[in-house]
Design a protein around this motif. Structure first.
Motif, PDB file in Angstrom:
ATOM      1  N   PHE A 377      49.449  55.076  30.156  1.00  0.00           N
ATOM      2  CA  PHE A 377      48.311  54.603  29.357  1.00  0.00           C
ATOM      3  C   PHE A 377      48.168  53.093  29.448  1.00  0.00           C
ATOM      4  O   PHE A 377      47.064  52.561  29.534  1.00  0.00           O
ATOM      5  N   PHE A 378      49.321  52.428  29.441  1.00  0.00           N
ATOM      6  CA  PHE A 378      49.290  50.964  29.504  1.00  0.00           C
ATOM      7  C   PHE A 378      48.697  50.495  30.830  1.00  0.00           C
ATOM      8  O   PHE A 378      47.845  49.612  30.867  1.00  0.00           O
ATOM      9  N   VAL A 379      49.144  51.129  31.915  1.00  0.00           N
ATOM     10  CA  VAL A 379      48.645  50.741  33.235  1.00  0.00           C
ATOM     11  C   VAL A 379      47.144  50.993  33.323  1.00  0.00           C
ATOM     12  O   VAL A 379      46.381  50.159  33.812  1.00  0.00           O
ATOM     13  N   VAL A 380      46.717  52.166  32.805  1.00  0.00           N
ATOM     14  CA  VAL A 380      45.284  52.487  32.840  1.00  0.00           C
ATOM     15  C   VAL A 380      44.503  51.431  32.064  1.00  0.00           C
ATOM     16  O   VAL A 380      43.472  50.930  32.518  1.00  0.00           O
ATOM     17  N   LYS A 381      45.025  51.090  30.893  1.00  0.00           N
ATOM     18  CA  LYS A 381      44.322  50.145  30.034  1.00  0.00           C
ATOM     19  C   LYS A 381      44.253  48.759  30.694  1.00  0.00           C
ATOM     20  O   LYS A 381      43.193  48.139  30.761  1.00  0.00           O
ATOM     21  N   ILE A 382      45.379  48.320  31.211  1.00  0.00           N
ATOM     22  CA  ILE A 382      45.448  46.957  31.744  1.00  0.00           C
ATOM     23  C   ILE A 382      44.703  46.860  33.074  1.00  0.00           C
ATOM     24  O   ILE A 382      44.268  45.786  33.477  1.00  0.00           O
ATOM     25  N   SER A 383      44.533  48.020  33.762  1.00  0.00           N
ATOM     26  CA  SER A 383      43.901  47.950  35.082  1.00  0.00           C
ATOM     27  C   SER A 383      42.398  48.218  34.996  1.00  0.00           C
ATOM     28  O   SER A 383      41.765  48.490  35.999  1.00  0.00           O
ATOM     29  N   THR A 384      41.863  48.175  33.787  1.00  0.00           N
ATOM     30  CA  THR A 384      40.430  48.348  33.640  1.00  0.00           C
ATOM     31  C   THR A 384      39.779  46.966  33.527  1.00  0.00           C
ATOM     32  O   THR A 384      40.137  46.180  32.658  1.00  0.00           O
ATOM     33  N   VAL A 385      38.837  46.696  34.424  1.00  0.00           N
ATOM     34  CA  VAL A 385      38.119  45.425  34.360  1.00  0.00           C
ATOM     35  C   VAL A 385      36.680  45.718  33.986  1.00  0.00           C
ATOM     36  O   VAL A 385      36.040  46.586  34.583  1.00  0.00           O
ATOM     37  N   LYS A 386      36.203  45.033  32.964  1.00  0.00           N
ATOM     38  CA  LYS A 386      34.802  45.226  32.570  1.00  0.00           C
ATOM     39  C   LYS A 386      34.047  43.926  32.823  1.00  0.00           C
ATOM     40  O   LYS A 386      34.572  42.842  32.595  1.00  0.00           O
ATOM     41  N   ILE A 387      32.827  44.072  33.325  1.00  0.00           N
ATOM     42  CA  ILE A 387      32.040  42.874  33.588  1.00  0.00           C
ATOM     43  C   ILE A 387      30.763  42.941  32.762  1.00  0.00           C
ATOM     44  O   ILE A 387      30.078  43.959  32.756  1.00  0.00           O
ATOM     45  N   THR A 388      30.487  41.868  32.033  1.00  0.00           N
ATOM     46  CA  THR A 388      29.256  41.832  31.246  1.00  0.00           C
ATOM     47  C   THR A 388      28.355  40.739  31.815  1.00  0.00           C
ATOM     48  O   THR A 388      28.828  39.701  32.266  1.00  0.00           O
ATOM     49  N   LYS A 389      27.052  41.015  31.785  1.00  0.00           N
ATOM     50  CA  LYS A 389      26.093  40.098  32.382  1.00  0.00           C
ATOM     51  C   LYS A 389      25.373  39.332  31.281  1.00  0.00           C
ATOM     52  O   LYS A 389      24.948  39.899  30.289  1.00  0.00           O
ATOM     53  N   ASP A 390      25.303  38.024  31.468  1.00  0.00           N
ATOM     54  CA  ASP A 390      24.593  37.194  30.495  1.00  0.00           C
ATOM     55  C   ASP A 390      23.740  36.211  31.286  1.00  0.00           C
ATOM     56  O   ASP A 390      24.219  35.176  31.736  1.00  0.00           O
ATOM     57  N   GLY A 391      22.464  36.577  31.504  1.00  0.00           N
ATOM     58  CA  GLY A 391      21.601  35.758  32.351  1.00  0.00           C
ATOM     59  C   GLY A 391      22.095  35.818  33.790  1.00  0.00           C
ATOM     60  O   GLY A 391      22.311  36.909  34.332  1.00  0.00           O
ATOM     61  N   ASN A 392      22.389  34.663  34.353  1.00  0.00           N
ATOM     62  CA  ASN A 392      22.929  34.674  35.711  1.00  0.00           C
ATOM     63  C   ASN A 392      24.451  34.524  35.704  1.00  0.00           C
ATOM     64  O   ASN A 392      25.067  34.223  36.691  1.00  0.00           O
ATOM     65  N   ARG A 393      25.013  34.719  34.510  1.00  0.00           N
ATOM     66  CA  ARG A 393      26.454  34.562  34.359  1.00  0.00           C
ATOM     67  C   ARG A 393      27.108  35.935  34.250  1.00  0.00           C
ATOM     68  O   ARG A 393      26.719  36.752  33.408  1.00  0.00           O
TER      69      ARG A 393
END
Lengths: 477, 139
Positions: A377-393
């Motif tokens: 569970f720890f590996v799954v959690k830590i290996s999840t990358v989320k990307i959020t978009k804010d304008g061109n950032r």
């Protein structure tokens, strides 16, 4: 850390009194745990005497009580059933050796990696198993058995309100044994399940062949016993640390547990470990020092030598009642709240630990499975990358390393980016290895091909360092 | 005057009320210190240890439970220190007060009715009877 003299004689009055209280509370448990394991009561009583006495000198947590325990008794059941007492004693000696090695190689630290969820599952599973072990001794035997169990429980939970000095189990035993003897009710007694020898334990070498085959039989048990014993001992040490606001030496405790089990095996006692319940009783009764543990062991032996005849007359239903109380006390009742409030994955780990133990009757398997599951569970959690978009950032959330790069690369592969100039924000992320740098490189290349300019912003110093190391490759593009 | 003031706190609203009085008295005397005592019951240790990762995490949790009082004392700008004791609240407060020879004990009362008091026992009442210094019970 207090000095040795302080640890022994810093609290003489309190330690003597609490040691006596603990000895009285230990006797029924030592007998009941012997019955759970399937050996004579003397095996548990000798173990409790020797382990307590040895650990008083060798342990790392003054004021903690170690003796024959339920967790260990439950592990040895198949060994005793299939091979007999001598193999148990040999396994006990080997358990001691393994624990001494654990102590020498400072394995106590590794126990920190056992997550809370697994420890909560451990105590709950232990409580359930202790309760289940009682069922055969009171269900479907006789009406009077039920009555005695009920009366015992009532006494155990009401007496402490009025009588604080003498432990309630002792009063229940004395009163109800008296009632049983004089009334002549047909109840099973401790004597029906084993005998009490009124003599001190003596040294002997377990009668097993010194062969590889023997080792093959006992080693898996010894390893389980060593791990479970250490786990419960170190948990208990933490609890005693907290109750007394003092610190303890965990590796010395691991070694001490090993020495105690090693010696116990040569004197006809079964492997044991620290006991949460008894240690709490000890501290509550004023025990703080090593003297309390020593007195508990010696006074227990003294009582058996003097009162052994009476001990065999204790009715089983009374012992069952006491064990039900022990199991209720062992269970972590805040677990129900925990199941609701804790993160989903923690709740699952806790339940999995309990379920596996209840089905396999083996605490070590449950702990192992729980640790593995929470690691996954720890590996799954830590290996999840989320990307959020804010304008061109584009803000990266999560760690970028070999296990998490896929999610990062995929996001930019799928994203339809309209802007000509974008920023990738690393303020909530960190790059850990070459794979992370590689992934970033890959993303930058493919964006460049699409004609998008990429700027990397807010990257922290250590991520920068890893990138700089690969600078040659980066700029060659 | 009252230099070393013991304020017994269980983190509740009653304790905050007691803290208000403690601040009033402390402000009468220069360099007086309010010693905030928070007692952790022995029976709590097992579940606290099971449910937190380390002794540091336990410490933070307990500070949080006492945060209302601490927050109030911070805002009131008085000299204070915090002490965590272990055991039964009543006897531990009394022992600490008598050992440290504090000048005044301030404790909030839960306001139990006669029956509750008989069953649960009033901590403030026990403390008042057994400390060797003046005690102020705040209703």
């Amino acid at each position: 850390m207090q000095n040795l003299k302080q640890q022994w004689f810093g609290n003489i009055r309190g330690d003597i009194l609490s040691g006596i209280v603990v000895a009285l509370a230990l006797i029924p448990e030592a007998i009941a745990f012997s019955i759970i394991a399937g050996v004579d009561p003397m095996v548990g009583l000798y173990a409790s005497f020797i382990i307590a006495v040895v650990i008083a000198f060798a342990g790392g947590r003054p004021g903690m009580i170690s003796a024959a325990t339920g967790a260990m008794a439950l592990l040895m059941v198949p060994l005793i059933r299939d091979y007999g007492l001598d193999y148990l004693l040999a396994a006990t000696i080997l358990t001691g050796v393994i624990q001494i090695l654990f102590g020498v190689f400072k394995v106590a630290k590794v126990m920190k990696f056992v997550p809370n969820a697994v420890m909560i599952g451990f105590v709950n599973a232990l409580a359930i198993l202790i309760f289940m072990a009682q069922i055969e001794h009171f269900i479907g035997i006789s009406t009077m058995t039920y009555v005695f169990v009920a009366i015992t429980l009532i006494l155990l939970y009401t007496l402490p309100r009025f009588i604080k000095i003498i432990p309630a189990p002792l009063i229940a035993i004395v009163v109800l044994t008296g009632v049983a003897i004089y009334s002549g009710f047909d109840l099973r007694t401790v004597g029906d399940l084993g005998s009490i020898t009124q003599s001190l334990p003596s040294f002997f070498i377990p009668d097993v062949p010194f062969s590889f085959e023997t080792l093959q039989i006992i080693f898996p048990y010894s390893l389980s016993l060593a791990i479970v014993g250490l786990l419960e001992s170190l948990l208990t040490a933490q609890i005693v640390d907290d109750m007394t606001g003092t610190e303890s030496k965990k590796n010395q405790e691991a070694r001490g547990q090993g020495i105690a089990n090693f010696i116990t095996g040569f004197f006809g006692g079964m492997a044991g470990c620290a006991m949460i319940g008894q240690s709490v009783i000890n501290v509550k009764s004023g025990g703080r020092g090593r003297l309390s543990t020593l007195i508990a062991g010696i006074f227990l032996m003294f009582l058996i030598l003097v009162l052994g005849d009476l001990v065999v007359q204790i009715p089983m239903p009374v012992l069952v009642g006491i064990m039900i109380m022990v199991s209720i006390g062992t269970f972590d009742w805040s677990s129900f709240k925990y199941l609701v409030k804790a993160p989903r994955t923690d709740a699952i780990v806790m339940l999995a630990t309990v379920i596996i133990v209840v089905f396999t009757h083996d605490l070590s398997k449950g702990v192992l499975a729980g640790v593995l599951l929470s690691a996954i569970f720890f590996v799954v959690k830590i290996s999840t990358v989320k990307i959020t978009k804010d304008g061109n950032r584009f803000i990266v959330n999560g760690q970028l390393f070999f296990a998490s790069t896929d999610g990062f690369v995929d996001y930019f592969k799928k994203a339809e980016i309209q802007e000509k100039n974008i920023q990738i924000d690393f303020s909530n992320s960190r790059i850990w290895d070459d794979s992370g740098v590689g992934a970033l490189l890959k993303v930058m290349d493919s964006l460049k091909e699409k004609g998008i300019n990429v700027e990397i912003v807010d990257i922290d110093a250590s991520s920068k360092k890893i990138m700089d190391k690969l600078d040659g490759i980066l700029t060659s593009h | 005057m009252y230099k070393h003031i013991l304020l017994a706190s269980d983190g509740s609203e009653n304790a905050v009320r007691a803290a208000k009085e403690a601040v009033k008295i402390a402000s009468c005397t220069q360099d007086s210190v309010i010693d905030v005592i928070y007692v952790v019951d022995f029976d709590k240790s097992k579940s606290d240890v099971l449910h937190s990762g380390s002794s540091e995490a336990i410490d933070i949790e307990r500070r949080k439970k006492n945060s209302k009082v601490i927050q109030f004392l911070n805002d009131a700008n008085v000299n204070y220190k915090t002490t965590i004791l272990h055991g039964k609240p009543g006897p531990e407060i009394v022992k600490y007060a008598n050992d440290k020879k504090v000048d005044l004990v301030i404790i909030g009362s839960r306001g139990l009715n006669a029956l509750q008091e008989m069953v649960l026992g009033s901590v403030s009442h026990k403390v008042m009877k057994r400390v060797n210094c003046p005690a102020l019970i705040v209703k």
